[in-house]
Scaffold this motif. Structure first.
Motif, PDB file in Angstrom:
ATOM      1  N   MET A 119       0.838  -1.163   0.000  1.00 38.44           N
ATOM      2  CA  MET A 119       0.000   0.000   0.000  1.00 38.44           C
ATOM      3  C   MET A 119       0.892   1.238   0.000  1.00 38.44           C
ATOM      4  SD  MET A 119      -2.660   1.255   3.006  1.00 38.44           S
ATOM      5  CE  MET A 119      -3.172  -0.397   3.236  1.00 38.44           C
ATOM      6  N   LYS A 120       0.446   2.274  -0.636  1.00 36.46           N
ATOM      7  CA  LYS A 120       1.165   3.549  -0.650  1.00 36.46           C
ATOM      8  C   LYS A 120       0.736   4.374   0.543  1.00 36.46           C
ATOM      9  CE  LYS A 120       2.919   2.831  -4.758  1.00 36.46           C
ATOM     10  NZ  LYS A 120       4.272   2.468  -4.936  1.00 36.46           N
ATOM     11  N   GLY A 121       1.615   5.247   0.990  1.00 33.31           N
ATOM     12  CA  GLY A 121       1.291   6.114   2.107  1.00 33.31           C
ATOM     13  C   GLY A 121       2.301   7.231   2.246  1.00 33.31           C
ATOM     14  N   ASN A 122       2.169   7.986   3.339  1.00 35.90           N
ATOM     15  CA  ASN A 122       3.013   9.134   3.589  1.00 35.90           C
ATOM     16  C   ASN A 122       3.327   9.174   5.081  1.00 35.90           C
ATOM     17  OD1 ASN A 122       3.350  12.153   4.311  1.00 35.90           O
ATOM     18  ND2 ASN A 122       3.612  12.076   2.102  1.00 35.90           N
ATOM     19  N   ILE A 123       4.571   9.445   5.423  1.00 33.34           N
ATOM     20  CA  ILE A 123       4.961   9.530   6.828  1.00 33.34           C
ATOM     21  C   ILE A 123       4.484  10.873   7.389  1.00 33.34           C
ATOM     22  CG2 ILE A 123       6.883   9.646   8.459  1.00 33.34           C
ATOM     23  CD1 ILE A 123       8.384   7.714   6.653  1.00 33.34           C
ATOM     24  N   VAL A 150       4.460   7.471  12.297  1.00 37.02           N
ATOM     25  CA  VAL A 150       3.039   7.343  11.997  1.00 37.02           C
ATOM     26  C   VAL A 150       2.884   7.559  10.499  1.00 37.02           C
ATOM     27  CG1 VAL A 150       0.730   8.264  12.390  1.00 37.02           C
ATOM     28  CG2 VAL A 150       2.373   8.184  14.271  1.00 37.02           C
ATOM     29  N   ILE A 151       2.246   6.585   9.846  1.00 36.96           N
ATOM     30  CA  ILE A 151       2.068   6.629   8.393  1.00 36.96           C
ATOM     31  C   ILE A 151       0.584   6.774   8.085  1.00 36.96           C
ATOM     32  CG2 ILE A 151       2.310   5.331   6.248  1.00 36.96           C
ATOM     33  CD1 ILE A 151       4.678   3.869   7.548  1.00 36.96           C
ATOM     34  N   SER A 152       0.282   7.681   7.160  1.00 34.79           N
ATOM     35  CA  SER A 152      -1.081   7.811   6.655  1.00 34.79           C
ATOM     36  C   SER A 152      -1.168   6.989   5.378  1.00 34.79           C
ATOM     37  CB  SER A 152      -1.395   9.282   6.367  1.00 34.79           C
ATOM     38  OG  SER A 152      -2.668   9.399   5.766  1.00 34.79           O
ATOM     39  N   GLY A 153      -1.987   5.951   5.402  1.00 32.48           N
ATOM     40  CA  GLY A 153      -2.117   5.071   4.253  1.00 32.48           C
ATOM     41  C   GLY A 153      -3.068   5.626   3.212  1.00 32.48           C
ATOM     42  N   ALA A 154      -2.961   5.122   1.990  1.00 30.78           N
ATOM     43  CA  ALA A 154      -3.835   5.545   0.903  1.00 30.78           C
ATOM     44  C   ALA A 154      -5.287   5.179   1.180  1.00 30.78           C
ATOM     45  CB  ALA A 154      -3.369   4.921  -0.405  1.00 30.78           C
ATOM     46  N   ASP A 155      -5.507   4.232   2.089  1.00 33.21           N
ATOM     47  CA  ASP A 155      -6.867   3.814   2.430  1.00 33.21           C
ATOM     48  C   ASP A 155      -7.513   4.726   3.481  1.00 33.21           C
ATOM     49  OD1 ASP A 155      -5.384   3.147   4.665  1.00 33.21           O
ATOM     50  OD2 ASP A 155      -6.021   1.056   4.724  1.00 33.21           O
ATOM     51  N   ASP A 159       7.157   9.846   1.040  1.00 35.33           N
ATOM     52  CA  ASP A 159       6.249   8.850   0.476  1.00 35.33           C
ATOM     53  C   ASP A 159       6.828   7.460   0.694  1.00 35.33           C
ATOM     54  OD1 ASP A 159       4.404  10.733  -0.486  1.00 35.33           O
ATOM     55  OD2 ASP A 159       5.567  11.028  -2.315  1.00 35.33           O
ATOM     56  N   VAL A 160       5.956   6.506   1.047  1.00 39.15           N
ATOM     57  CA  VAL A 160       6.407   5.147   1.337  1.00 39.15           C
ATOM     58  C   VAL A 160       5.469   4.120   0.707  1.00 39.15           C
ATOM     59  CG1 VAL A 160       7.577   5.728   3.505  1.00 39.15           C
ATOM     60  CG2 VAL A 160       5.166   5.127   3.543  1.00 39.15           C
ATOM     61  N   ASP A 161       5.998   2.913   0.582  1.00 42.15           N
ATOM     62  CA  ASP A 161       5.223   1.750   0.170  1.00 42.15           C
ATOM     63  C   ASP A 161       5.366   0.740   1.309  1.00 42.15           C
ATOM     64  OD1 ASP A 161       3.741  -0.026  -1.291  1.00 42.15           O
ATOM     65  OD2 ASP A 161       5.405  -0.649  -2.571  1.00 42.15           O
ATOM     66  N   PHE A 162       4.244   0.179   1.778  1.00 36.08           N
ATOM     67  CA  PHE A 162       4.318  -0.688   2.954  1.00 36.08           C
ATOM     68  C   PHE A 162       3.191  -1.714   2.940  1.00 36.08           C
ATOM     69  CE2 PHE A 162       1.432   2.671   4.010  1.00 36.08           C
ATOM     70  CZ  PHE A 162       0.480   2.120   4.856  1.00 36.08           C
ATOM     71  N   THR A 163       3.314  -2.669   3.837  1.00 36.78           N
ATOM     72  CA  THR A 163       2.268  -3.653   4.071  1.00 36.78           C
ATOM     73  C   THR A 163       1.581  -3.275   5.370  1.00 36.78           C
ATOM     74  OG1 THR A 163       3.603  -5.353   2.999  1.00 36.78           O
ATOM     75  CG2 THR A 163       1.779  -6.100   4.379  1.00 36.78           C
ATOM     76  N   SER A 216      -1.271  -3.926   8.386  1.00 35.36           N
ATOM     77  CA  SER A 216      -2.123  -4.899   9.067  1.00 35.36           C
ATOM     78  C   SER A 216      -2.664  -4.246  10.329  1.00 35.36           C
ATOM     79  CB  SER A 216      -1.341  -6.162   9.397  1.00 35.36           C
ATOM     80  OG  SER A 216      -0.275  -5.873  10.265  1.00 35.36           O
ATOM     81  N   GLU A 217      -3.973  -4.151  10.433  1.00 35.55           N
ATOM     82  CA  GLU A 217      -4.661  -3.489  11.538  1.00 35.55           C
ATOM     83  C   GLU A 217      -4.106  -2.082  11.739  1.00 35.55           C
ATOM     84  OE1 GLU A 217      -5.192  -5.822  15.034  1.00 35.55           O
ATOM     85  OE2 GLU A 217      -5.516  -7.661  13.868  1.00 35.55           O
ATOM     86  N   THR A 218      -3.278  -1.861  12.758  1.00 34.88           N
ATOM     87  CA  THR A 218      -2.737  -0.517  13.001  1.00 34.88           C
ATOM     88  C   THR A 218      -1.227  -0.451  12.840  1.00 34.88           C
ATOM     89  OG1 THR A 218      -2.507  -0.964  15.362  1.00 34.88           O
ATOM     90  CG2 THR A 218      -4.589   0.024  14.628  1.00 34.88           C
ATOM     91  N   ASN A 219      -0.606  -1.508  12.318  1.00 32.97           N
ATOM     92  CA  ASN A 219       0.849  -1.536  12.174  1.00 32.97           C
ATOM     93  C   ASN A 219       1.266  -1.621  10.716  1.00 32.97           C
ATOM     94  OD1 ASN A 219       1.373  -1.480  14.983  1.00 32.97           O
ATOM     95  ND2 ASN A 219       0.887  -3.648  15.103  1.00 32.97           N
ATOM     96  N   ALA A 220       2.388  -0.989  10.424  1.00 27.65           N
ATOM     97  CA  ALA A 220       2.969  -1.044   9.084  1.00 27.65           C
ATOM     98  C   ALA A 220       4.213  -1.917   9.143  1.00 27.65           C
ATOM     99  CB  ALA A 220       3.339   0.349   8.605  1.00 27.65           C
ATOM    100  N   SER A 221       4.392  -2.755   8.120  1.00 30.00           N
ATOM    101  CA  SER A 221       5.588  -3.585   8.055  1.00 30.00           C
ATOM    102  C   SER A 221       6.187  -3.486   6.662  1.00 30.00           C
ATOM    103  CB  SER A 221       5.265  -5.039   8.399  1.00 30.00           C
ATOM    104  OG  SER A 221       4.304  -5.554   7.508  1.00 30.00           O
TER     105      SER A 221
END
Length: 146
Positions: A1-5, A16-21, A43-47, A49-54
């Motif tokens: 998923m794409k996001g932003n720190i 804390v990352i704000s996801g595209a979702d 800008d980041v790309d991450f996986t 799950s619930e409230t954690n980014a990996s």
């Protein structure tokens, strides 16, 4: 998923990352896959799950080497005034070069000549680096001088 720190706390080493979702995710530094520390606004790309980014990878805002040639051209033609530094986002270094150039003209031109030589050296360095090395050093690594 794409996001932003949104923020990175260097003390706790948690971001804390704000996801595209539209959700927010916490990232521990052990999940960071970049070569330099994360920064707010990156800008980041991450996986997620619930409230954690990996497996969080930084995403370059410019494609590989996109800034290298324009920065080199600016260093050659307007480098004495620090324009290439402003272009790369180094406001402090650009301001230093600009002020030294302006005051150097008043002081018999010697400081301006020195800044011009520094800009020319940076022009040569920018041209000699590969696109990936330039990005790693000056875009991601934020190395302000040489």
């Amino acid at each position: 998923m794409k996001g932003n720190i949104l923020e990175f706390n260097e003390t706790s080493r948690i971001a804390v990352i704000s996801g595209a979702d539209g959700n927010r995710y916490n990232m521990e530094i052990s999940e960071w896959k970049g070569s330099s520390l994360p920064k707010s606004g990156m800008d980041v790309d991450f996986t997620g799950s619930e409230t954690n980014a990996s497996a969080v990878y930084p995403q370059s805002s410019a494609s590989s080497g996109e800034k290298r040639i324009p920065a080199a051209i600016l260093a050659f033609f307007l480098g004495t005034f620090g324009v290439h530094k402003f272009y790369l986002g180094y406001k402090k270094q650009g301001l230093i070069m600009l002020l030294v150039a302006i005051f150097g003209i008043i002081l018999a031109g010697i400081p301006t000549l020195v800044i011009g030589i520094i800009a020319f050296v940076e022009f040569i360095i920018y041209l000699l680096k590969s696109n990936e090395e330039f990005d790693r050093t000056y875009v991601e690594g934020q190395k302000g001088w040489f």
